[in-house]
Design a protein around this motif. Sequence first.
Motif, short mmCIF file in Angstrom:
data_model
loop_
_atom_site.label_atom_id
_atom_site.label_comp_id
_atom_site.label_asym_id
_atom_site.label_seq_id
_atom_site.Cartn_x
_atom_site.Cartn_y
_atom_site.Cartn_z
N ALA A 247 -1.48 3.07 4.64
CA ALA A 247 -0.23 2.31 4.79
C ALA A 247 0.40 2.59 6.15
O ALA A 247 0.87 1.67 6.84
N ARG A 248 0.41 3.86 6.54
CA ARG A 248 1.00 4.23 7.83
C ARG A 248 0.26 3.54 8.98
O ARG A 248 0.90 3.00 9.89
N ALA B 167 8.38 5.65 6.51
CA ALA B 167 8.45 5.98 5.09
C ALA B 167 7.15 6.62 4.61
O ALA B 167 7.16 7.59 3.85
N ALA B 168 6.03 6.09 5.08
CA ALA B 168 4.73 6.66 4.69
C ALA B 168 4.58 8.08 5.23
O ALA B 168 4.10 8.99 4.52
N ALA B 169 4.99 8.30 6.48
CA ALA B 169 4.91 9.64 7.07
C ALA B 169 5.80 10.61 6.30
O ALA B 169 5.41 11.77 6.05
N ARG C 186 0.84 -1.21 0.00
CA ARG C 186 0.00 0.00 0.00
C ARG C 186 0.86 1.25 0.00
O ARG C 186 0.53 2.25 -0.65
N TYR C 187 1.98 1.22 0.74
CA TYR C 187 2.87 2.37 0.74
C TYR C 187 3.43 2.62 -0.67
O TYR C 187 3.45 3.76 -1.14
N GLN D 107 0.96 -3.25 12.71
CA GLN D 107 1.73 -4.49 12.58
C GLN D 107 3.15 -4.37 13.13
O GLN D 107 3.95 -5.29 12.99
N GLY D 108 3.47 -3.23 13.73
CA GLY D 108 4.80 -3.05 14.28
C GLY D 108 5.88 -2.86 13.24
O GLY D 108 7.07 -3.07 13.51
N ASP D 109 5.50 -2.42 12.05
CA ASP D 109 6.46 -2.18 10.96
C ASP D 109 6.84 -0.71 10.97
O ASP D 109 6.30 0.11 10.22
N GLY D 110 7.78 -0.37 11.84
CA GLY D 110 8.15 1.03 12.00
C GLY D 110 8.78 1.63 10.75
O GLY D 110 8.56 2.81 10.45
N ARG D 111 9.55 0.84 10.03
CA ARG D 111 10.23 1.37 8.84
C ARG D 111 9.21 1.84 7.81
O ARG D 111 9.35 2.93 7.24
#
Length: 466
Positions: free
Chosen positions: A279-280, A294-296, A254-255, A286-290
């Motif tokens: 996406a963010r 990136a989305a932010a 989605r990102y 889901q704990g996917d900080g990276r």
Amino acid sequence: MSITSPGTGFRSPQLSATVRRGQALAALLIAAAALAPAQEAQPPRSAGDRAIEILGNESIPAADRIARLAALVEEDPTDAAAFVAYGEALEAAGEDGRALAQFERAAYIDAGLATAWEWIGLLSKRQARDLTRAETAFRKALELGAPPARTHNELGVTLAMGGRMAEALDSFEAATAADPQWGAAYNNAIKAATSIGDRKRARELFLRAIEAERFEENALLLWCGWLVEQDRREEAVADYRLALERHPDNPRLRYQLGATLSEMGRKQRDEARTELEAAREHARGQGDGRTARAAARTLFAVDHKEDDERFRRAVRLVFEPQESQERAAKSAAKAQELLDPIVEKHPGFQNAVFIRGVARLAQGDAGGAGADFSRAVELEPDEPNALIELAGILRGDGRAAEAMPLATRAVENAGRDPGIVMKAVFVALDAEECFAAKGWVERLEALVGPEAAAPARDEFQLRCGD
């Protein structure tokens, strides 16, 4: 008339009652034995069987396991399976050269042992970089019935390493045919297909990869990313959407859809924002900080175009190589002039806060840099670069023990970034945390090799010994 026992020459006198009773009992025992099921004697276990048992016993320490397997192959140097087990134990301990020798010995003893040829292929490719030997070994393993998906995939990697991409693609496709649910094989196949510009085969693989049970998003990202590189953004958007129909909660897909839309002009801006925000949120959940970061970052670019351009100029000023430390400090000062109003206007924009910290550090302002890094960590608690830079500030102040939790979190979130791991090693050494330092040195060596990791290894040995 005398009765003689056949073959003895002895005469047999009339039998006494005791002898008769004994003979009757013996006859009963013989009859019972004849009626009982046969009890076959168990043959001694082979060295190979015992070796496999030792190899699979995780309670045995690695060094002891290797020693016991070495003794077994000495006990029976004709058992190919024992040599394979010994080789696997050595390989697990990182001793690839010795392991390869054991697998070659196993193949010499039993040329029909597919497992030995598989391992010869793997280690010839990895340890010796002998691609010809690896290819021969993998083809031999396939002839002997080795698992086709895994072995075709390894053969494909070998061919790709040798620049034979068309042949590699054939081998990767054979892997996907053998195991249609294995996402990693599609990943390799799409990479090979796009490298030779075979768009038709790449898309066919993409469509199959969407449905794979052991789905890997990289296969889909590779295909759509390649379409973007070929300036086929509309096709990429359509295929991102197709993939998201099957995997609607995947934040990376989605990102990338949102990022692609953001590059297609003002008409797609609202749609891009929607996808990036989704996406963010999916990534955070889901704990996917990276991916969340990136989305932010891309959302900021969508919503604040002029400030984003200033931010990009500041980043270039901070990271462009300079001839001297003095010139680097001047460039950093110019970057800070651009960043100060951005941070004031957008105090939640973590990227700008962090880069300003880097600029301040380049000017010798450790206190200001530490404040910015601390704020960046508040905004994004798992951002590894901010964590390790803040740990570095604390280390410089003689507070390495306080820096250790930050360094640990940085390494946990660093992915495959060797720079962060290298800095963490020195934090651990200053904190006298030799156990953590050793683990990070080993991780660094796995990432960049022993030569590049030598400064960290040498310092570790100096301070902590072996």
